[in-house]
Design a protein around this motif. Sequence first.
Motif, PDB file in Angstrom:
ATOM      1  N   SER A  99       2.967  20.272 -13.206  1.00  0.00           N
ATOM      2  CA  SER A  99       3.988  20.260 -14.244  1.00  0.00           C
ATOM      3  C   SER A  99       5.194  19.471 -13.740  1.00  0.00           C
ATOM      4  CB  SER A  99       4.395  21.693 -14.596  1.00  0.00           C
ATOM      5  OG  SER A  99       5.091  22.275 -13.517  1.00  0.00           O
ATOM      6  N   GLY A 100       6.247  19.384 -14.534  1.00  0.00           N
ATOM      7  CA  GLY A 100       7.415  18.585 -14.181  1.00  0.00           C
ATOM      8  C   GLY A 100       8.099  19.026 -12.904  1.00  0.00           C
ATOM      9  N   GLY A 101       8.385  20.304 -12.779  1.00  0.00           N
ATOM     10  CA  GLY A 101       9.063  20.809 -11.583  1.00  0.00           C
ATOM     11  C   GLY A 101       8.198  20.707 -10.339  1.00  0.00           C
ATOM     12  N   GLN A 102       6.919  20.986 -10.499  1.00  0.00           N
ATOM     13  CA  GLN A 102       6.004  20.885  -9.366  1.00  0.00           C
ATOM     14  C   GLN A 102       5.844  19.438  -8.920  1.00  0.00           C
ATOM     15  OE1 GLN A 102       2.619  22.739 -11.150  1.00  0.00           O
ATOM     16  NE2 GLN A 102       3.079  24.748 -10.286  1.00  0.00           N
ATOM     17  N   ALA A 103       5.826  18.514  -9.877  1.00  0.00           N
ATOM     18  CA  ALA A 103       5.718  17.092  -9.545  1.00  0.00           C
ATOM     19  C   ALA A 103       6.970  16.619  -8.813  1.00  0.00           C
ATOM     20  CB  ALA A 103       5.506  16.271 -10.803  1.00  0.00           C
ATOM     21  N   ALA A 104       8.134  17.102  -9.238  1.00  0.00           N
ATOM     22  CA  ALA A 104       9.382  16.732  -8.571  1.00  0.00           C
ATOM     23  C   ALA A 104       9.386  17.237  -7.126  1.00  0.00           C
ATOM     24  CB  ALA A 104      10.576  17.296  -9.337  1.00  0.00           C
TER      25      ALA A 104
ATOM     26  N   ARG B 241       0.832  -1.205   0.000  1.00  0.00           N
ATOM     27  CA  ARG B 241       0.000   0.000   0.000  1.00  0.00           C
ATOM     28  C   ARG B 241       0.865   1.253   0.000  1.00  0.00           C
ATOM     29  NH1 ARG B 241      -2.856  -0.983   4.855  1.00  0.00           N
ATOM     30  NH2 ARG B 241      -3.097  -3.195   4.635  1.00  0.00           N
ATOM     31  N   THR B 242       1.987   1.216   0.732  1.00  0.00           N
ATOM     32  CA  THR B 242       2.885   2.368   0.768  1.00  0.00           C
ATOM     33  C   THR B 242       3.465   2.626  -0.615  1.00  0.00           C
ATOM     34  OG1 THR B 242       3.449   1.868   3.044  1.00  0.00           O
ATOM     35  CG2 THR B 242       4.920   3.332   1.859  1.00  0.00           C
ATOM     36  N   ARG B 243       3.879   1.564  -1.306  1.00  0.00           N
ATOM     37  CA  ARG B 243       4.414   1.722  -2.660  1.00  0.00           C
ATOM     38  C   ARG B 243       3.362   2.269  -3.598  1.00  0.00           C
ATOM     39  NH1 ARG B 243       7.563  -3.966  -2.825  1.00  0.00           N
ATOM     40  NH2 ARG B 243       9.366  -3.308  -1.630  1.00  0.00           N
ATOM     41  N   GLU B 244       2.132   1.834  -3.435  1.00  0.00           N
ATOM     42  CA  GLU B 244       1.061   2.337  -4.287  1.00  0.00           C
ATOM     43  C   GLU B 244       0.777   3.802  -3.990  1.00  0.00           C
ATOM     44  OE1 GLU B 244      -1.331  -1.894  -4.605  1.00  0.00           O
ATOM     45  OE2 GLU B 244      -2.232  -0.204  -3.558  1.00  0.00           O
ATOM     46  N   ASN B 245       0.852   4.188  -2.724  1.00  0.00           N
ATOM     47  CA  ASN B 245       0.530   5.549  -2.330  1.00  0.00           C
ATOM     48  C   ASN B 245       1.532   6.565  -2.851  1.00  0.00           C
ATOM     49  OD1 ASN B 245      -1.745   4.742  -0.996  1.00  0.00           O
ATOM     50  ND2 ASN B 245      -0.775   4.705   1.009  1.00  0.00           N
ATOM     51  N   ARG B 246       2.784   6.185  -3.009  1.00  0.00           N
ATOM     52  CA  ARG B 246       3.781   7.165  -3.411  1.00  0.00           C
ATOM     53  C   ARG B 246       4.166   7.056  -4.884  1.00  0.00           C
ATOM     54  NH1 ARG B 246       9.094   4.948  -0.231  1.00  0.00           N
ATOM     55  NH2 ARG B 246       8.642   2.795  -0.615  1.00  0.00           N
ATOM     56  N   SER B 247       3.264   6.583  -5.688  1.00  0.00           N
ATOM     57  CA  SER B 247       3.508   6.512  -7.120  1.00  0.00           C
ATOM     58  C   SER B 247       3.563   7.914  -7.717  1.00  0.00           C
ATOM     59  CB  SER B 247       2.400   5.698  -7.794  1.00  0.00           C
ATOM     60  OG  SER B 247       2.510   5.790  -9.184  1.00  0.00           O
ATOM     61  N   ILE B 248       4.545   8.170  -8.526  1.00  0.00           N
ATOM     62  CA  ILE B 248       4.709   9.483  -9.142  1.00  0.00           C
ATOM     63  C   ILE B 248       3.535   9.807 -10.049  1.00  0.00           C
ATOM     64  CG2 ILE B 248       6.144  10.847 -10.704  1.00  0.00           C
ATOM     65  CD1 ILE B 248       8.530   9.257  -9.616  1.00  0.00           C
ATOM     66  N   ARG B 249       3.070   8.825 -10.788  1.00  0.00           N
ATOM     67  CA  ARG B 249       1.933   9.047 -11.678  1.00  0.00           C
ATOM     68  C   ARG B 249       0.701   9.475 -10.908  1.00  0.00           C
ATOM     69  NH1 ARG B 249       2.465   3.814 -15.577  1.00  0.00           N
ATOM     70  NH2 ARG B 249       4.339   4.486 -16.645  1.00  0.00           N
TER      71      ARG B 249
ATOM     72  N   GLU C 252       7.040  14.278  -0.285  1.00  0.00           N
ATOM     73  CA  GLU C 252       6.610  12.963   0.188  1.00  0.00           C
ATOM     74  C   GLU C 252       7.790  12.191   0.767  1.00  0.00           C
ATOM     75  OE1 GLU C 252       3.562  11.463   0.345  1.00  0.00           O
ATOM     76  OE2 GLU C 252       2.711  13.396  -0.233  1.00  0.00           O
ATOM     77  N   TYR C 253       8.924  12.233   0.083  1.00  0.00           N
ATOM     78  CA  TYR C 253      10.128  11.549   0.560  1.00  0.00           C
ATOM     79  C   TYR C 253      10.596  12.156   1.879  1.00  0.00           C
ATOM     80  CZ  TYR C 253      14.791   9.548   0.642  1.00  0.00           C
ATOM     81  OH  TYR C 253      15.926   8.877   1.016  1.00  0.00           O
TER      82      TYR C 253
END
Length: 72
Positions: free
Chosen positions: A34-39, A17-25, A45-46
């Motif tokens: 956008s790209g920078g905001q997603a990063a 569940r943790t791996r699913e929760n932190r998916s970038i997509r 999150e990290y």
Amino acid sequence: MAELSKKSNTSSEATQRTRENRSIRDIVADKNLSGGQAAMACFREYAKERPEVVAFWTFGLGFVLGWKLKIW
């Protein structure tokens, strides 16, 4: 013995569940970033998951930059 296997199944489910929760997509799709905001969202999150690692890297980078950019 049954309790141990039950406990290991629970921990593996929590890890999944943790791996699913932190998916970038998922982060990008939910917030339309956008790209920078997603990063930055992924970095936040990290940092929530591992604050001590982020603190050590920040201290280390600050130390090196301060040492290399000193005025005197």
